[in-house]
Design a protein around this motif. Structure first.
Motif, PDB file in Angstrom:
ATOM      1  N   LEU A   1      -6.678  45.534 -19.683  1.00 41.60           N
ATOM      2  CA  LEU A   1      -6.608  43.827 -20.020  1.00 41.60           C
ATOM      3  C   LEU A   1      -8.276  43.388 -19.602  1.00 41.60           C
ATOM      4  CD1 LEU A   1      -3.249  43.238 -18.762  1.00 41.60           C
ATOM      5  CD2 LEU A   1      -4.039  43.233 -21.327  1.00 41.60           C
ATOM      6  N   ILE A  26      -2.815  34.369 -21.429  1.00 36.21           N
ATOM      7  CA  ILE A  26      -2.021  35.153 -21.870  1.00 36.21           C
ATOM      8  C   ILE A  26      -2.027  36.382 -20.861  1.00 36.21           C
ATOM      9  CG2 ILE A  26      -1.515  36.644 -23.650  1.00 36.21           C
ATOM     10  CD1 ILE A  26      -0.939  33.871 -24.210  1.00 36.21           C
ATOM     11  N   HIS A  72       2.336  40.981 -20.791  1.00 36.37           N
ATOM     12  CA  HIS A  72       3.413  41.123 -21.613  1.00 36.37           C
ATOM     13  C   HIS A  72       3.346  40.167 -22.871  1.00 36.37           C
ATOM     14  CE1 HIS A  72       5.482  42.057 -17.810  1.00 36.37           C
ATOM     15  NE2 HIS A  72       5.893  43.125 -18.490  1.00 36.37           N
ATOM     16  N   GLY A  73       1.859  39.553 -23.174  1.00 31.57           N
ATOM     17  CA  GLY A  73       1.660  38.621 -24.495  1.00 31.57           C
ATOM     18  C   GLY A  73       2.240  37.481 -24.196  1.00 31.57           C
ATOM     19  N   LYS A  74       2.619  37.037 -22.994  1.00 37.62           N
ATOM     20  CA  LYS A  74       3.202  35.495 -22.604  1.00 37.62           C
ATOM     21  C   LYS A  74       2.285  34.880 -21.679  1.00 37.62           C
ATOM     22  CE  LYS A  74       7.969  37.392 -23.018  1.00 37.62           C
ATOM     23  NZ  LYS A  74       9.244  37.656 -22.204  1.00 37.62           N
ATOM     24  N   GLU A  98       5.642  33.657 -15.228  1.00 37.80           N
ATOM     25  CA  GLU A  98       5.409  33.914 -16.578  1.00 37.80           C
ATOM     26  C   GLU A  98       6.514  33.293 -17.405  1.00 37.80           C
ATOM     27  OE1 GLU A  98       4.905  38.314 -17.853  1.00 37.80           O
ATOM     28  OE2 GLU A  98       6.932  38.155 -18.389  1.00 37.80           O
TER      29      GLU A  98
END
Length: 167
Positions: free
Chosen positions: A70, A142, A145-147, A165
Motif C-alpha cells: 500500500l 481508502i 480493505h478498500g474502505k 473504518e
C-alpha cells in the motif's frame, strides 16, 4: 456489553452509540448520527514480515493472506484471520513510512493500532472533531480493505492509536 468495552478501550465512549438501526425515541437527548461497531483488526508492526507471517501460519495454524503493498500508506500488509477478528501485520514500505519510525523506537515490533468499524465515517469524524478529538489527516482515505478510514490521535484516545473504518 462488548460494544461498551470497545468504546472504553478506544477512548471514545462519550462519542458514539452501538451500531444499530434502532434510534432513541427520547427527544431530550438526541444521539449521534453514527454508530460504533465491531473490532475489525489489531495492527502489529513487524520488522520481518516473512518471519511474522510464518509464526501465525506455520506455528499457530492461522489463515494468512498474501502480502499487499500500500504505497499511499507507506506499508505492506498481511492479514491473519482469527475467526472473530483479524490481525494486520504491518511492515514499512519506503523511507517515509510511519511504520519505519515506529520500528526505530520499537525494534522488536509491537501493537500499532486498533481498528473499529463505524457505520458513517464522515458523520463520525464531524462529531469527534466537534468533541475536540483530533484526527491524523484532514479527510478519510481508502484503507487496506478498500474502505474509507481515519486515524484518531492517540493523545485523545488514552494513548491508543485508533483507526475508524467505514463498515
Amino acid at each position: 456489553m462488548a460494544s461498551v468495552a470497545l468504546k472504553v478501550a478506544a477512548g471514545v465512549s462519550r462519542c458514539a452509540r452501538p451500531l444499530s438501526r434502532a434510534r432513541s425515541t427520547s427527544a431530550a437527548l438526541p444521539g449521534p448520527l453514527w454508530g460504533l461497531g465491531r473490532l475489525n483488526h489489531v495492527a502489529i508492526a513487524v520488522p520481518d514480515m516473512e518471519k511474522a507471517a510464518s509464526l501465525y501460519r506455520d506455528v499457530l495454524g492461522a489463515r494468512v493472506s498474501g502480502q499487499v503493498a500500500l504505497p499511499e500508506h507507506g506499508v505492506s500488509t498481511v492479514f491473519v484471520e482469527l475467526g472473530n477478528t483479524k490481525l494486520e501485520l504491518l511492515h514499512p514500505l519506503g523511507e517515509g513510512s510511519p511504520i519505519a519510525g515506529f520500528l526505530q523506537k520499537n525494534k522488536a515490533g509491537g501493537m500499532h493500532h486498533i481498528c473499529i468499524e463505524v457505520d458513517d465515517i464522515k458523520a463520525a469524524i464531524a462529531d469527534l472533531k466537534a468533541k475536540n478529538i483530533r484526527t491524523l489527516s484532514v479527510e478519510p482515505r481508502i484503507g487496506a480493505h478498500g474502505k474509507l478510514v481515519m486515524f484518531l490521535h492517540p493523545k485523545d484516545c488514552d494513548g491508543v492509536l485508533v483507526e475508524l473504518e467505514e463498515a
